[in-house]
Motif scaffolding. Structure first.
Motif, PDB file in Angstrom:
ATOM      1  N   ARG A 164      32.069  31.091  41.703  1.00  0.00           N
ATOM      2  CA  ARG A 164      31.539  32.543  42.139  1.00  0.00           C
ATOM      3  C   ARG A 164      30.692  32.790  40.879  1.00  0.00           C
ATOM      4  N   GLN A 192      35.521  42.815  39.522  1.00  0.00           N
ATOM      5  CA  GLN A 192      34.376  43.493  39.859  1.00  0.00           C
ATOM      6  C   GLN A 192      33.225  43.097  38.903  1.00  0.00           C
ATOM      7  N   GLY A 201      31.210  40.125  39.838  1.00  0.00           N
ATOM      8  CA  GLY A 201      30.805  40.190  41.317  1.00  0.00           C
ATOM      9  C   GLY A 201      32.070  40.056  42.393  1.00  0.00           C
ATOM     10  N   LEU A 202      33.151  39.934  42.258  1.00  0.00           N
ATOM     11  CA  LEU A 202      34.000  39.977  43.355  1.00  0.00           C
ATOM     12  C   LEU A 202      34.180  41.022  43.949  1.00  0.00           C
ATOM     13  N   SER A 203      34.627  41.090  45.103  1.00  0.00           N
ATOM     14  CA  SER A 203      34.543  42.529  45.864  1.00  0.00           C
ATOM     15  C   SER A 203      36.209  42.872  45.704  1.00  0.00           C
ATOM     16  N   LEU A 204      36.530  44.179  46.086  1.00  0.00           N
ATOM     17  CA  LEU A 204      37.852  44.445  45.716  1.00  0.00           C
ATOM     18  C   LEU A 204      38.825  43.608  46.674  1.00  0.00           C
ATOM     19  N   ASP A 205      38.618  43.541  47.765  1.00  0.00           N
ATOM     20  CA  ASP A 205      39.381  42.617  48.687  1.00  0.00           C
ATOM     21  C   ASP A 205      39.619  41.053  47.894  1.00  0.00           C
ATOM     22  N   GLU A 206      38.658  40.674  47.482  1.00  0.00           N
ATOM     23  CA  GLU A 206      38.581  39.460  46.809  1.00  0.00           C
ATOM     24  C   GLU A 206      39.750  39.469  45.407  1.00  0.00           C
TER      25      GLU A 206
END
Length: 178
Positions: free
Chosen positions: A108, A71, A74-79
């Motif tokens: 990313r 997180q 910057g990753l989403s929880l799904d990622e």
């Protein structure tokens, strides 16, 4: 009751190795509700007691730390879940396994750095310009669709908020004159 040395224990987690949701919340710094949400997303997994209470292995703390790190970049929880799914189920992935996942984040992070550099340039331009114009500022008013409909609070004046602001009327009939 006698305890067996570790070499004589049955495989799998033992009662003393498991954490309650409250203990996991205390150790991870997350609220129990967040942990339950993480569980519904498949980020962490719990076993259940005969009474239905959740129990987590100590390795769950590592998974939570991984999600929080994801997180932060910057990753989403799904990622984060997809990345975790590439790791083995055993409690502690090897250094090489962690490194492979971290490498997949590099592009990313590079994209985010580029976006921040662009924002920095735009912000510097705004500070130098000082206009803070809502009609032409690319930072504060990027792609202003409402401006095309005319001045004023276009979204308050719209008939269909989902469709956008109402068009500018040039007809005298639409100005309230009857």
């Amino acid at each position: 009751m006698t305890t067996l040395p570790d070499s004589h224990r049955a495989p799998g987690p033992h009662h003393s190795d498991l954490l309650t949701i409250g203990q996991l919340a205390d150790r991870s710094g997350l609220a129990a509700s967040a942990l339950r949400y993480y569980e519904t997303l498949g980020l962490i997994h719990a076993t259940r007691t005969s009474g239905g209470q959740r129990r987590y292995t100590r390795g769950t703390l590592r998974r939570i730390a991984f999600v929080r790190a994801a997180q932060r970049v910057g990753l989403s929880l799904d990622e984060a879940r997809v990345a975790l799914d590439r790791l083995p189920d055993r409690p502690a992935p090897s250094r090489a396994e962690w490194d492979r996942v971290a490498e997949s984040w590099q592009s990313r992070i590079d994209e985010q750095i580029a976006e921040l550099e662009l924002l920095k340039l735009k912000l510097s331009g705004c500070i130098g310009c000082g206009c803070l114009s809502l009609s032409r500022c690319a930072l504060y008013n990027a792609g202003d669709r409402a401006a095309e409909a005319g001045p004023g609070a276009r979204y308050l004046l719209t008939r269909d908020p989902a469709g956008g602001p109402e068009p500018v009327s040039t007809s005298a009939d639409d100005c309230g004159a009857e």
